[in-house]
Design an enzyme around this catalytic site. Sequence first.
Site, PDB file in Angstrom:
ATOM      1  CB  CYS A  25      -0.632   0.095   1.446  1.00  0.00           C
ATOM      2  SG  CYS A  25      -1.969   1.611   1.137  1.00  0.00           S
ATOM      3  CG  ASN A  78      -1.935  -6.403  -8.523  1.00  0.00           C
ATOM      4  OD1 ASN A  78      -1.329  -5.418  -7.674  1.00  0.00           O
ATOM      5  ND2 ASN A  78      -3.151  -6.186  -9.447  1.00  0.00           N
TER       6      ASN A  78
END
Length: 323
Positions: free
Chosen positions: A100, A200
Amino acid sequence: MQIGPYQLANKVICAPMAGVTDHTFRELCRRFGAALAVSEMMSSNPLVWQSEKSQLRMGHRLESGICSIQIAGADPEQMAEAARYNVDNGADIIDINMGCPAKKVNKKLAGSALLQYPDLVQSIVRAVVDAVTVPVTLKIRTGWDQDNKNGLQIAQIAQDNGIQALAVHGRTRACMYKGEAEYDTIRSIKNAVSIPVIANGDINSPEKAQFVLDYTGADAIMIGRAAQGRPWIFREVVHYLATGEKLDAPSIAEVRQIMLEHVQGLHQLYGEHAGSRIARKHVGWYLAEHDKLGVFRSEFNGIEQAQTQLIALNDYFHKLAAT
């Protein structure tokens, strides 16, 4: 792809997204073919576990599929305790957040900020793996910034300390979500470790999913932002990877049905007041293609009552179908 004892049905996974991948969203994504849907991150700070928000995120036994719960924090002992707590509440897999990029997370030395401190990464990974009997996975970025791309080093630490699958977002923390994801680092990581690697970043179509799998050699791909307002992307990607054929886009009638089900699920999960507010961002994503000027979305965002939201959505789609 296998994660511990769990054999995934395909190579397509729903990425964890803060404020998005709640129980309702995960269930939709699984229904459309996601082999795994990872929860939004949960704090390792025990002081917040009894808050209403945390309690809503901890109904792990309600999951219809493999339950992967992501935890975030910077203290190894707290992370270990958070892992045990979530396993006791039904988690099948624990995922550690080191990807994150949000400032409010990084200022607590959590998320991708941890990539700056490989020794702390090792301590956290080892503590969590030792704390639970379920598989532990890790999500990272390629590094802190372009001058400190140490994803390969972190991947080796992960493998050496018991991580059973590694998801890599093809950007540094400094990149946030700007520019294009790069896949060279993911390919290098895949070539260097033997644990499953999940690619990703910017995977927004069936063709892109196939390209990324082929280019990186990754064991699976993870879709995040492209699924916002478009949970059927998992159906499209799974079908394309299996057959090489593209599915038709969902009809207006099907989009209406999916969105209404999603909004109703949010009302049920959070209660009508909070659920109606949370529904606004999801409806905005669903209608981005159809309501390009945002006229209806502006009107919808002013609706406070849950039932009135459903009526307004039905009316909008009847008008949309008529045109």
